[in-house]
Scaffold this active site. Structure first.
Site, mmCIF file in Angstrom:
data_model
loop_
_atom_site.group_PDB
_atom_site.id
_atom_site.type_symbol
_atom_site.label_atom_id
_atom_site.label_comp_id
_atom_site.label_asym_id
_atom_site.label_seq_id
_atom_site.Cartn_x
_atom_site.Cartn_y
_atom_site.Cartn_z
ATOM 1 N N HIS A 213 1.958 1.817 -3.316
ATOM 2 C CA HIS A 213 1.087 2.778 -3.715
ATOM 3 C C HIS A 213 1.619 4.388 -3.672
ATOM 4 O O HIS A 213 0.911 5.259 -4.086
ATOM 5 C CB HIS A 213 -0.285 2.879 -3.045
ATOM 6 C CG HIS A 213 -0.928 1.469 -3.209
ATOM 7 N ND1 HIS A 213 -2.244 1.071 -2.615
ATOM 8 C CD2 HIS A 213 -0.595 0.457 -4.091
ATOM 9 C CE1 HIS A 213 -2.648 -0.037 -3.199
ATOM 10 N NE2 HIS A 213 -1.486 -0.422 -3.727
ATOM 11 N N ASP B 12 0.956 -1.033 -0.048
ATOM 12 C CA ASP B 12 0.062 0.147 -0.027
ATOM 13 C C ASP B 12 0.945 1.153 -0.156
ATOM 14 O O ASP B 12 2.114 1.296 -0.653
ATOM 15 C CB ASP B 12 -0.873 -0.048 1.227
ATOM 16 C CG ASP B 12 -2.381 0.577 0.874
ATOM 17 O OD1 ASP B 12 -2.149 1.927 0.754
ATOM 18 O OD2 ASP B 12 -3.341 -0.053 1.103
#
Length: 389
Positions: free
Chosen positions: A235, A212
């Site tokens: 991310h 993430d």
């Protein structure tokens, strides 16, 4: 901490509190009780204490709270390894969001070069993002620092967290440096460093590889500086999730300076929900190198993390005074700059300076702009597009 212990009051005067002196084995058995006992002694010391976790051993812990306030400064030296219990039932009846929680401790220093292993695989396997038929439930953050002041966290390896790796929540005056954070790219919601409600935090010289956000900075945070960050996979570096549940929220005075992002889903992103209020402003992204990043520069005021489409709403978190400076590299997608702003509360005072982003493998990248007021200084490639009001 629910256990009751008897211990020699002379222990209070020891400069070093070693968990093995309180029964920790480091042999795969549960060492939670020994850590609890050692912490109570350390926290009660009238003079500065070193809380020692020796090297060459792996200590297994259930969810554990290191509770303050303490009488004096504590230096937590983790030279060995700490591993989370693999039994999810150990969290039954407890707060599912925490594994190691450091709460209301001032002048705490955590370091030592050791490893914090969240043993997260069993949690990932049972995540609703992996098995969509399962209900979504919280998973623990490996290390949570809550309401801590004058905090230092440095020289640690944090890996395979159940969910977020390190979270700073409502802290003040934080220095986090030389952290190596890693989990598989496929692991869900495993943000590297999460900052919420925190004032004056410096994050430096960290290498973050997760499933993430490498760094996520969310509501109530102010005076955040992240410098010399290596990110990917993951991310990217994200500011936002502001205005969820139609709330008022803010982030301000953030600088991300000198970072390399490789193969990430996003580069530097600001994301806000529709329906909220508040602001994201006075934010600088500079001296950043992108390598095969899917969305290098992105503002999204219509963020929607839901299986169902989010309804259009009139109110929005205001995004303004954002500087992108000296950002170079390659975009994995055609759109290297994407500004998706609110019609009712457009983004404004967005400055692009010395931007050079091209498509990975060669070719010209593009911009996509909606409801944004931007200014170009010096070179900006791709050329910023019309605002499309």
């Amino acid at each position: 901490m629910t256990h009751s212990f008897d211990y020699d009051s002379s222990s209070y005067n020891k400069a070093v509190i070693d968990v093995e002196d309180y029964g920790a084995k480091g042999d795969g058995s549960d060492d939670s009780e020994a850590f609890e006992k050692a912490w109570r002694v350390a926290c009660s010391s009238s003079k500065p204490v070193t809380f020692m976790v020796a090297n060459d051993k792996k200590y297994k812990l259930k969810p554990l709270t290191f509770q303050g306030p303490c009488k004096s400064n504590i230096k937590l030296m983790i030279e060995g390894s700490i591993e989370a219990s693999s039994d999810r039932s150990d969290w039954d009846g407890k707060n599912q969001r925490h594994w190691l929680l450091f709460n209301e401790i001032n002048d705490l220093e955590v370091g030592g070069g050791g490893t914090i292993d969240g043993n997260g695989n069993i949690w990932w396997q049972n995540s609703c993002k992996i098995k969509t038929s399962l209900p979504c439930r919280d998973a623990p953050t490996a290390m949570t620092f809550s309401k801590c002041k004058s905090l230092k966290v440095n020289d640690l390896s944090i890996r395979n967290s159940q969910q977020i790796h390190v979270s700073f929540e409502r802290c003040n005056n934080v220095h986090a440096s030389q952290l190596s954070i890693s989990s598989p790219e496929s692991s869900p919601n495993t943000d590297g460093i999460h900052v919420t409600g925190t004032q004056n935090i410096n994050i430096t010289n960290c290498v973050i590889q997760t499933g993430d956000d490498c760094i996520s900075i969310v509501g109530g945070s102010q005076g955040v500086k992240a410098m010399s960050i290596t990110c990917g996979p993951g991310h990217g570096i994200s500011i936002g999730s502001l205005g969820s549940d139609n709330s008022e929220d803010y982030v301000s005075d953030v600088m991300v300076d000198t970072a390399t992002l490789t193969g990430t889903t996003n580069g530097v992103r600001i994301k806000t929900w529709q329906g909220g209020s508040g602001y994201a402003r006075h934010i600088i992204f500079q001296n950043i190198n992108m390598k095969n990043v899917e969305n290098p520069i992105i503002i999204d005021q219509n963020y929607c993390d839901s299986k169902k489409a989010c309804n259009q709403q009139k109110s929005a978190v205001e995004v303004s005074n954002i500087l992108y400076k000296n950002i170079k590299g390659t975009s994995a997608s055609e759109i290297a700059i994407g500004f998706e702003c609110s019609k009712s509360v457009p983004c404004h005072d967005i400055v692009l300076q010395d931007i050079n982003l091209v498509k990975e493998g060669g070719g010209i990248a593009k911009s996509s702009c909606k409801n944004v007021e931007w200014t170009k200084k010096a070179q900006a490639l791709p050329e910023p597009c019309d605002a499309n009001y």
